[in-house]
Design a protein around this motif. Structure first.
Motif, short mmCIF file in Angstrom:
data_model
loop_
_atom_site.label_atom_id
_atom_site.label_comp_id
_atom_site.label_asym_id
_atom_site.label_seq_id
_atom_site.Cartn_x
_atom_site.Cartn_y
_atom_site.Cartn_z
N GLY A 142 0.82 -1.20 0.00
CA GLY A 142 0.00 0.00 0.00
C GLY A 142 0.85 1.24 0.00
O GLY A 142 2.06 1.19 -0.22
N GLY A 143 0.20 2.36 0.23
CA GLY A 143 0.91 3.62 0.18
C GLY A 143 1.33 3.94 -1.24
O GLY A 143 0.79 3.40 -2.20
N GLN A 144 2.30 4.80 -1.36
CA GLN A 144 2.82 5.17 -2.68
C GLN A 144 4.32 5.31 -2.62
O GLN A 144 4.89 5.69 -1.61
CB GLN A 144 2.19 6.46 -3.18
CG GLN A 144 2.49 7.67 -2.32
CD GLN A 144 1.85 8.94 -2.86
OE1 GLN A 144 1.64 9.08 -4.05
NE2 GLN A 144 1.52 9.86 -1.97
N GLU A 145 4.97 4.98 -3.70
CA GLU A 145 6.41 5.10 -3.82
C GLU A 145 6.73 6.53 -4.25
O GLU A 145 6.14 7.04 -5.20
CB GLU A 145 6.93 4.10 -4.84
CG GLU A 145 8.40 3.86 -4.81
CD GLU A 145 8.88 3.16 -3.54
OE1 GLU A 145 9.98 3.53 -3.08
OE2 GLU A 145 8.19 2.28 -3.02
N MET A 146 7.63 7.19 -3.52
CA MET A 146 8.05 8.55 -3.87
C MET A 146 9.57 8.65 -3.79
O MET A 146 10.17 8.19 -2.80
CB MET A 146 7.44 9.59 -2.93
CG MET A 146 5.94 9.79 -3.08
SD MET A 146 5.28 11.06 -1.96
CE MET A 146 5.78 12.54 -2.83
N ASP A 147 10.17 9.24 -4.80
CA ASP A 147 11.61 9.51 -4.75
C ASP A 147 11.86 10.61 -3.73
O ASP A 147 11.02 11.50 -3.54
CB ASP A 147 12.11 10.00 -6.11
CG ASP A 147 12.14 8.91 -7.16
OD1 ASP A 147 12.24 7.72 -6.79
OD2 ASP A 147 12.06 9.25 -8.35
N ILE A 148 13.03 10.59 -3.13
CA ILE A 148 13.39 11.62 -2.17
C ILE A 148 13.36 12.99 -2.85
O ILE A 148 12.90 13.97 -2.26
CB ILE A 148 14.78 11.34 -1.54
CG1 ILE A 148 14.80 9.96 -0.84
CG2 ILE A 148 15.20 12.46 -0.60
CD1 ILE A 148 13.78 9.77 0.25
N SER A 149 13.80 13.06 -4.10
CA SER A 149 13.78 14.35 -4.81
C SER A 149 12.35 14.84 -4.99
O SER A 149 12.09 16.05 -4.90
CB SER A 149 14.48 14.23 -6.17
OG SER A 149 13.82 13.27 -6.98
N GLU A 150 11.41 13.95 -5.22
CA GLU A 150 9.99 14.32 -5.35
C GLU A 150 9.46 14.84 -4.01
O GLU A 150 8.72 15.83 -3.96
CB GLU A 150 9.19 13.09 -5.80
CG GLU A 150 7.73 13.35 -6.03
CD GLU A 150 6.99 12.10 -6.48
OE1 GLU A 150 5.76 12.20 -6.62
OE2 GLU A 150 7.61 11.03 -6.66
N ILE A 151 9.84 14.19 -2.92
CA ILE A 151 9.43 14.65 -1.59
C ILE A 151 9.95 16.06 -1.34
O ILE A 151 9.23 16.93 -0.86
CB ILE A 151 9.91 13.67 -0.50
CG1 ILE A 151 9.18 12.33 -0.64
CG2 ILE A 151 9.72 14.26 0.90
CD1 ILE A 151 9.75 11.20 0.20
N PHE A 152 11.20 16.34 -1.73
CA PHE A 152 11.77 17.66 -1.49
C PHE A 152 11.22 18.72 -2.43
O PHE A 152 11.22 19.91 -2.09
CB PHE A 152 13.30 17.61 -1.45
CG PHE A 152 13.78 17.25 -0.09
CD1 PHE A 152 13.91 18.21 0.90
CD2 PHE A 152 14.03 15.92 0.24
CE1 PHE A 152 14.30 17.87 2.19
CE2 PHE A 152 14.41 15.57 1.53
CZ PHE A 152 14.55 16.55 2.49
#
Length: 181
Positions: free
Chosen positions: A43-53
């Motif tokens: 579940g949840g979603q996969e996010m790159d650290i760069s996308e989070i920032f």
């Protein structure tokens, strides 16, 4: 990084105005866990650290808080997230069901990037001693270079608080700890 959710602005999940991330996945099985949805390994979603920032950089924050699920199940991503936050002059707080002493064995490199750590398994029957911890056995630790600088658990300025956030789509999110629960 597999995340369950994030909030763009909180004042009850650590000191100051914070960006908060709840990671996906936890096998600890604390009875009474208040975030069971984040404990599912899928579940949840996969996010790159760069996308989070890219999201973080839309506002000015004092720091980031990482909770879960269990953040230390995603060691590599957690380390990169915290390291990037420190490079951007954000303070960091991690909530974990592990004890600090357990993390020293395998995660000391990650602890170097933690300014604050809430440690210990959630135990619903033990009332919290500070506004950031979920239960009374958990400690609120200030770290420096991965070592405990001070234990803030019983700080007199910290008491239980909560937030209710309603986003533009009408989705309601509660965060922090309600005294009535």
């Amino acid at each position: 990084m597999r995340i369950n959710n994030y909030i763009e602005g909180s004042c009850v999940n650590g000191p100051g105005f914070r960006f908060c991330i709840w990671v996906q996945g936890c096998k600890r099985g604390c009875p009474g866990c208040f975030n069971k949805e984040a404990c599912k390994m899928q579940g949840g979603q996969e996010m790159d650290i760069s996308e989070i920032f890219r999201i973080i950089n839309r506002k000015k924050y004092d720091g980031i808080s990482v909770s879960g699920g269990e953040p230390f199940y995603q060691k590599n991503d957690l380390e990169l997230l915290l390291k990037t936050a420190k490079e951007q002059k954000l303070n960091t707080l991690v909530f974990t069901g592990f004890l600090y002493e357990e993390l020293l064995k395998d995660c000391s490199s990650i602890l170097r990037y933690c300014d604050y750590l809430i440690d210990g398994p959630y135990i619903r029957e033990l009332p919290s001693h500070c506004k950031y911890a979920g239960s009374g056995n958990q400690r609120y630790l200030k770290l420096r270079d991965g070592l405990i600088e001070s234990d803030l658990t019983f700080s007199t300025e910290d008491s239980s608080e909560c937030e209710i956030i309603i986003n533009p789509d009408g989705i309601v999110t509660t965060t922090g700890f309600f005294d009535i629960l």
